[in-house]
Motif scaffolding. Structure first.
Motif, PDB file in Angstrom:
ATOM      1  N   LEU A 104       0.845  -1.161   0.327  1.00  0.00           N
ATOM      2  CA  LEU A 104       0.015   0.099  -0.041  1.00  0.00           C
ATOM      3  C   LEU A 104       0.856   1.307   0.013  1.00  0.00           C
ATOM      4  CD1 LEU A 104      -2.805  -1.017   2.624  1.00  0.00           C
ATOM      5  CD2 LEU A 104      -2.842  -1.256   0.129  1.00  0.00           C
ATOM      6  N   PRO A 105       0.495   2.067  -0.971  1.00  0.00           N
ATOM      7  CA  PRO A 105       1.174   3.350  -0.787  1.00  0.00           C
ATOM      8  C   PRO A 105       0.924   4.281   0.615  1.00  0.00           C
ATOM      9  CG  PRO A 105       0.225   3.105  -3.031  1.00  0.00           C
ATOM     10  CD  PRO A 105      -0.138   2.066  -2.054  1.00  0.00           C
ATOM     11  N   ARG A 106       1.883   4.767   1.020  1.00  0.00           N
ATOM     12  CA  ARG A 106       1.743   5.835   2.111  1.00  0.00           C
ATOM     13  C   ARG A 106       1.183   7.210   1.861  1.00  0.00           C
ATOM     14  NH1 ARG A 106       4.144   3.969   6.727  1.00  0.00           N
ATOM     15  NH2 ARG A 106       4.410   5.889   7.599  1.00  0.00           N
ATOM     16  N   SER A 107      -0.206   7.125   1.802  1.00  0.00           N
ATOM     17  CA  SER A 107      -0.854   8.458   1.309  1.00  0.00           C
ATOM     18  C   SER A 107      -2.106   8.221   2.307  1.00  0.00           C
ATOM     19  CB  SER A 107      -1.430   8.108   0.156  1.00  0.00           C
ATOM     20  OG  SER A 107      -2.193   9.364  -0.301  1.00  0.00           O
ATOM     21  N   ALA A 108      -2.335   9.500   2.966  1.00  0.00           N
ATOM     22  CA  ALA A 108      -3.183   9.624   4.028  1.00  0.00           C
ATOM     23  C   ALA A 108      -3.418  11.265   4.035  1.00  0.00           C
ATOM     24  CB  ALA A 108      -3.110   8.870   5.074  1.00  0.00           C
ATOM     25  N   ARG A 109      -4.670  11.650   4.774  1.00  0.00           N
ATOM     26  CA  ARG A 109      -4.790  13.055   5.217  1.00  0.00           C
ATOM     27  C   ARG A 109      -5.597  12.952   6.662  1.00  0.00           C
ATOM     28  NH1 ARG A 109      -9.254  15.551   2.672  1.00  0.00           N
ATOM     29  NH2 ARG A 109     -10.001  15.115   4.901  1.00  0.00           N
ATOM     30  N   ALA A 110      -4.651  13.654   7.682  1.00  0.00           N
ATOM     31  CA  ALA A 110      -5.160  13.810   8.940  1.00  0.00           C
ATOM     32  C   ALA A 110      -5.713  14.820   9.083  1.00  0.00           C
ATOM     33  CB  ALA A 110      -3.983  13.615   9.935  1.00  0.00           C
ATOM     34  N   ASP A 111      -7.421  14.747   9.766  1.00  0.00           N
ATOM     35  CA  ASP A 111      -8.011  16.058  10.146  1.00  0.00           C
ATOM     36  C   ASP A 111      -7.713  16.227  11.615  1.00  0.00           C
ATOM     37  OD1 ASP A 111      -8.909  16.423   7.539  1.00  0.00           O
ATOM     38  OD2 ASP A 111     -10.704  15.735   7.864  1.00  0.00           O
ATOM     39  N   LEU A 112      -7.038  17.235  12.008  1.00  0.00           N
ATOM     40  CA  LEU A 112      -6.850  17.683  13.419  1.00  0.00           C
ATOM     41  C   LEU A 112      -7.447  19.111  13.991  1.00  0.00           C
ATOM     42  CD1 LEU A 112      -3.764  16.735  11.616  1.00  0.00           C
ATOM     43  CD2 LEU A 112      -3.506  16.066  13.986  1.00  0.00           C
ATOM     44  N   TYR A 113      -7.501  19.071  15.049  1.00  0.00           N
ATOM     45  CA  TYR A 113      -7.701  20.486  15.817  1.00  0.00           C
ATOM     46  C   TYR A 113      -6.156  20.823  16.613  1.00  0.00           C
ATOM     47  CZ  TYR A 113     -12.923  20.731  15.116  1.00  0.00           C
ATOM     48  OH  TYR A 113     -14.124  20.759  15.076  1.00  0.00           O
ATOM     49  N   ARG A 114      -6.057  22.181  16.563  1.00  0.00           N
ATOM     50  CA  ARG A 114      -4.917  22.307  17.358  1.00  0.00           C
ATOM     51  C   ARG A 114      -5.486  22.807  18.905  1.00  0.00           C
ATOM     52  NH1 ARG A 114       0.427  24.818  16.844  1.00  0.00           N
ATOM     53  NH2 ARG A 114       0.187  25.336  14.757  1.00  0.00           N
ATOM     54  N   SER A 115      -5.182  22.014  19.896  1.00  0.00           N
ATOM     55  CA  SER A 115      -5.877  22.211  21.192  1.00  0.00           C
ATOM     56  C   SER A 115      -4.692  22.919  22.083  1.00  0.00           C
ATOM     57  CB  SER A 115      -6.238  21.148  21.652  1.00  0.00           C
ATOM     58  OG  SER A 115      -5.213  20.213  22.259  1.00  0.00           O
ATOM     59  N   GLN A 116      -5.053  23.202  23.136  1.00  0.00           N
ATOM     60  CA  GLN A 116      -4.292  23.704  24.132  1.00  0.00           C
ATOM     61  C   GLN A 116      -2.906  22.815  24.292  1.00  0.00           C
ATOM     62  OE1 GLN A 116      -4.087  26.783  25.446  1.00  0.00           O
ATOM     63  NE2 GLN A 116      -5.824  27.614  25.608  1.00  0.00           N
ATOM     64  N   ASP A 117      -3.162  21.583  24.082  1.00  0.00           N
ATOM     65  CA  ASP A 117      -2.265  20.420  24.297  1.00  0.00           C
ATOM     66  C   ASP A 117      -1.329  20.250  23.059  1.00  0.00           C
ATOM     67  OD1 ASP A 117      -2.719  20.292  26.945  1.00  0.00           O
ATOM     68  OD2 ASP A 117      -4.449  18.752  26.558  1.00  0.00           O
ATOM     69  N   GLY A 118      -1.728  20.863  21.833  1.00  0.00           N
ATOM     70  CA  GLY A 118      -1.171  20.764  20.549  1.00  0.00           C
ATOM     71  C   GLY A 118      -1.997  19.965  19.689  1.00  0.00           C
ATOM     72  N   PHE A 119      -1.530  19.498  18.643  1.00  0.00           N
ATOM     73  CA  PHE A 119      -2.343  18.933  17.544  1.00  0.00           C
ATOM     74  C   PHE A 119      -3.117  17.653  17.986  1.00  0.00           C
ATOM     75  CE2 PHE A 119      -0.019  21.603  14.611  1.00  0.00           C
ATOM     76  CZ  PHE A 119      -1.107  22.246  14.100  1.00  0.00           C
ATOM     77  N   ARG A 120      -4.244  17.536  17.946  1.00  0.00           N
ATOM     78  CA  ARG A 120      -5.164  16.136  18.159  1.00  0.00           C
ATOM     79  C   ARG A 120      -6.010  15.789  16.982  1.00  0.00           C
ATOM     80  NH1 ARG A 120      -3.651  13.732  22.449  1.00  0.00           N
ATOM     81  NH2 ARG A 120      -5.814  13.410  23.499  1.00  0.00           N
ATOM     82  N   LEU A 121      -5.808  14.594  16.829  1.00  0.00           N
ATOM     83  CA  LEU A 121      -6.310  13.975  15.782  1.00  0.00           C
ATOM     84  C   LEU A 121      -7.764  13.611  15.716  1.00  0.00           C
ATOM     85  CD1 LEU A 121      -5.784  12.850  12.737  1.00  0.00           C
ATOM     86  CD2 LEU A 121      -5.352  10.240  14.286  1.00  0.00           C
ATOM     87  N   LEU A 122      -8.502  13.993  14.641  1.00  0.00           N
ATOM     88  CA  LEU A 122      -9.916  13.842  14.479  1.00  0.00           C
ATOM     89  C   LEU A 122     -10.373  12.551  13.828  1.00  0.00           C
ATOM     90  CD1 LEU A 122     -11.383  17.438  14.120  1.00  0.00           C
ATOM     91  CD2 LEU A 122     -11.026  16.107  16.140  1.00  0.00           C
ATOM     92  N   GLU A 123      -9.613  12.211  12.554  1.00  0.00           N
ATOM     93  CA  GLU A 123      -9.739  11.214  11.696  1.00  0.00           C
ATOM     94  C   GLU A 123      -8.272  11.244  10.915  1.00  0.00           C
ATOM     95  OE1 GLU A 123     -12.686  12.082   8.211  1.00  0.00           O
ATOM     96  OE2 GLU A 123     -13.550  12.918  10.071  1.00  0.00           O
ATOM     97  N   LEU A 124      -8.129   9.838  10.421  1.00  0.00           N
ATOM     98  CA  LEU A 124      -6.863   9.841   9.318  1.00  0.00           C
ATOM     99  C   LEU A 124      -7.678   9.140   8.187  1.00  0.00           C
ATOM    100  CD1 LEU A 124      -3.832  10.201   9.009  1.00  0.00           C
ATOM    101  CD2 LEU A 124      -3.819   7.837   9.869  1.00  0.00           C
ATOM    102  N   ASN A 125      -7.721   9.814   7.012  1.00  0.00           N
ATOM    103  CA  ASN A 125      -8.427   9.169   5.948  1.00  0.00           C
ATOM    104  C   ASN A 125      -6.997   8.856   5.167  1.00  0.00           C
ATOM    105  OD1 ASN A 125     -11.105  10.816   6.010  1.00  0.00           O
ATOM    106  ND2 ASN A 125      -9.546  12.265   6.388  1.00  0.00           N
ATOM    107  N   GLY A 126      -7.292   7.392   4.823  1.00  0.00           N
ATOM    108  CA  GLY A 126      -6.051   6.855   4.143  1.00  0.00           C
ATOM    109  C   GLY A 126      -6.394   6.722   2.695  1.00  0.00           C
ATOM    110  N   GLY A 127      -5.388   6.637   1.862  1.00  0.00           N
ATOM    111  CA  GLY A 127      -5.457   6.404   0.322  1.00  0.00           C
ATOM    112  C   GLY A 127      -5.334   7.330  -0.642  1.00  0.00           C
ATOM    113  N   SER A 128      -6.332   7.370  -1.701  1.00  0.00           N
ATOM    114  CA  SER A 128      -6.167   8.650  -2.632  1.00  0.00           C
ATOM    115  C   SER A 128      -7.380   9.485  -2.865  1.00  0.00           C
ATOM    116  CB  SER A 128      -5.876   7.677  -4.080  1.00  0.00           C
ATOM    117  OG  SER A 128      -6.842   6.812  -4.050  1.00  0.00           O
ATOM    118  N   PRO A 129      -8.377   9.147  -2.457  1.00  0.00           N
ATOM    119  CA  PRO A 129      -9.724  10.194  -2.764  1.00  0.00           C
ATOM    120  C   PRO A 129      -9.633  11.119  -1.557  1.00  0.00           C
ATOM    121  CG  PRO A 129     -10.577   8.100  -1.587  1.00  0.00           C
ATOM    122  CD  PRO A 129      -9.148   7.846  -1.841  1.00  0.00           C
ATOM    123  N   LEU A 130      -8.565  12.098  -1.734  1.00  0.00           N
ATOM    124  CA  LEU A 130      -8.374  12.896  -0.677  1.00  0.00           C
ATOM    125  C   LEU A 130      -8.499  14.334  -1.021  1.00  0.00           C
ATOM    126  CD1 LEU A 130      -5.086  11.534   1.048  1.00  0.00           C
ATOM    127  CD2 LEU A 130      -7.483  11.323   1.443  1.00  0.00           C
TER     128      LEU A 130
END
Length: 448
Positions: A104-130
């Motif tokens: 599998l190619p290493r392709s993804a897009r992470a959706d994050l918020y920047r909180s008081q503690d730094g970036f926090r992950l909401l979801e990680l979309n893997g693949g190509s339809p990004l």
């Protein structure tokens, strides 16, 4: 003070009256056509060191997701997909019959918020339809504003060309892919989605042409399978970039429509970026399994630091006992009692769809939604509170606070650019274009 905060303060301090970069985006021949007319009123800044560190952390988390079938199901990918809530039709369409994983190619897009503690992950979309590969169009449009152009030059800011990142991923994933030979790439959608996506895919083709790639927008029903490979019309395709998602596969007929392409890719008759198998690791349910306290013994201290440093508490909705806030609790009762701190999400949704914010929902509606989600492909996730940033008010006036969703690309093992969605509705459950979010983009600043 971080590089991002320092540059933002300097930008706002020097902002001249009448500077309205959102108008430059609206009037851009490509950016305006693709993204419409809802843009942030300034660029967003990120330190280069912070971008590198974030890319490394996302890469480490992605590595852990890739190990889950081995850690949880002795390498049985079908059992893992079943645990995520995939249907038999989806499993048949996406996975090899013998259960062997694909490369599998290493392709993804992470959706994050920047909180008081730094970036926090909401979801990680893997693949190509990004969404967002073409976001550098906004960087170019912003540079049409004289103040921004001079500011970028003075502070030696840089942006990331997502199309260049994408073509580099193609080359790294498939050594035979050579843009010097002007390869033909199919930008491939599902038949039912193609009419909506066609304009966007044609814009992508225009951008790819500048990188030496001939791109052909098309849908799965237009492919022809021949002895020498896969064709669209009279053109043999070197690489297929998949834009459809696993939720497009709903029936046995859907699986049968996809099967010839998967077989051609497995026989090396065409390069497929990316197979549907990639979406196993982009499911929110996979994040729930990674977060589950019952699996913590499977990870070492460094791996747990990666998980805890990025991922908020996330659980599949089941009628069972779980750990929450250091206690062993009944999940359903906990969800009903902590509505203001939780979000309910379908595990394979995208674009902010099928997301229910507890603090924006009545107690009765929330209880009904939680109970309906039991044993389905749905997760509960602890609310992340993003830290607002100041943005110029449209039309002038004092800056106004807005919160951002950061869509950060993982390209290979590092940061591959970012695009943003922002809103002045600070308690928004979802920041998406469909919910009135404004789009924006990032310039990188040197640290120090």
């Amino acid at each position: 003070m971080s590089a991002a905060a320092r540059i933002t303060r300097q930008y706002l301090a020097g902002l001249p009256a009448g500077c309205a970069p959102e108008r430059s985006c609206e009037n851009s021949p490509l950016a305006g056509d693709i993204y419409g007319s809802a843009f942030l009123t300034r660029p967003v800044f990120l330190g280069r060191g912070e971008s590198n560190a974030l890319g490394a952390r996302l890469s480490a988390l992605y590595d852990l997701l890739l190990t889950l079938p081995d850690r949880l199901h002795d390498g049985d990918l079908r059992a893992f997909a079943t645990a995520l809530g995939w249907t038999p039709e989806q499993i048949s369409a996406a996975l090899r019959a013998d259960g062997r994983p694909r490369r599998l190619p290493r392709s993804a897009r992470a959706d994050l918020y920047r909180s008081q503690d730094g970036f926090r992950l909401l979801e990680l979309n893997g693949g190509s339809p990004l969404g967002g590969w073409d976001i550098s169009l906004l960087n170019r449009a912003l540079l049409q504003e004289p103040y921004i152009a001079s500011f970028v030059d003075e502070h030696r800011l840089e942006s990331t060309d997502g199309i260049a990142v994408l073509t580099t991923l193609w080359r790294e994933s498939f050594p035979s892919f050579d843009s010097a030979t002007r390869p033909v790439v199919a930008l491939l959608e599902w038949p039912g989605s193609y009419p909506v996506m066609e304009t966007h895919l044609r814009r992508m083709a225009t951008l790819l042409a500048a990188h030496g790639v001939e791109a052909v927008p098309c849908h799965l029903g237009q492919l022809e399978y021949c002895a020498d490979g896969v064709h669209v019309g009279r053109r043999r395709i070197d690489l297929v970039h998949r834009w459809f998602v696993i939720n497009d596969v709903a029936t046995a007929e859907d699986a049968a429509l996809l099967a010839p392409l998967s077989e051609a890719a497995d026989r090396d008759l065409v390069s497929l970026f990316t197979p549907l198998e990639n979406e196993v690791y982009g499911s929110k349910a996979a994040l729930a399994l990674l977060s589950d306290d019952r699996h913590r013994s499977l990870f070492d201290r460094a791996e747990l630091d990666v998980i805890d440093g990025l991922l908020p508490w996330t659980r599949l909705v089941r009628d069972e006992k779980v750990e929450a806030a250091g206690e062993h609790v009944d999940l359903l009762r906990y969800a009903l009692a902590h509505r203001d701190d939780l979000v309910l999400k379908a595990s394979s949704s995208h674009s902010g769809l099928d997301v229910l914010a507890g603090w924006q929902t009545s107690a009765d509606a929330w209880a009904a939604a939680v109970r309906a989600a039991v044993d389905g492909p749905v997760i509960l996730q602890r609310r992340v509170r993003p830290v607002p940033e100041d943005f110029p008010a449209p039309g002038g006036g004092p800056p106004v606070p807005a919160v951002l969703t950061w869509g950060v690309f993982l390209a290979g093992h590092g940061y591959g650019g970012a695009y943003l969605r922002g809103t002045t509705a600070l308690d928004s459950g979802v920041i998406s274009s469909g919910a009135g979010g404004r789009l924006g983009t990032v310039f990188l600043a040197e640290d120090g």
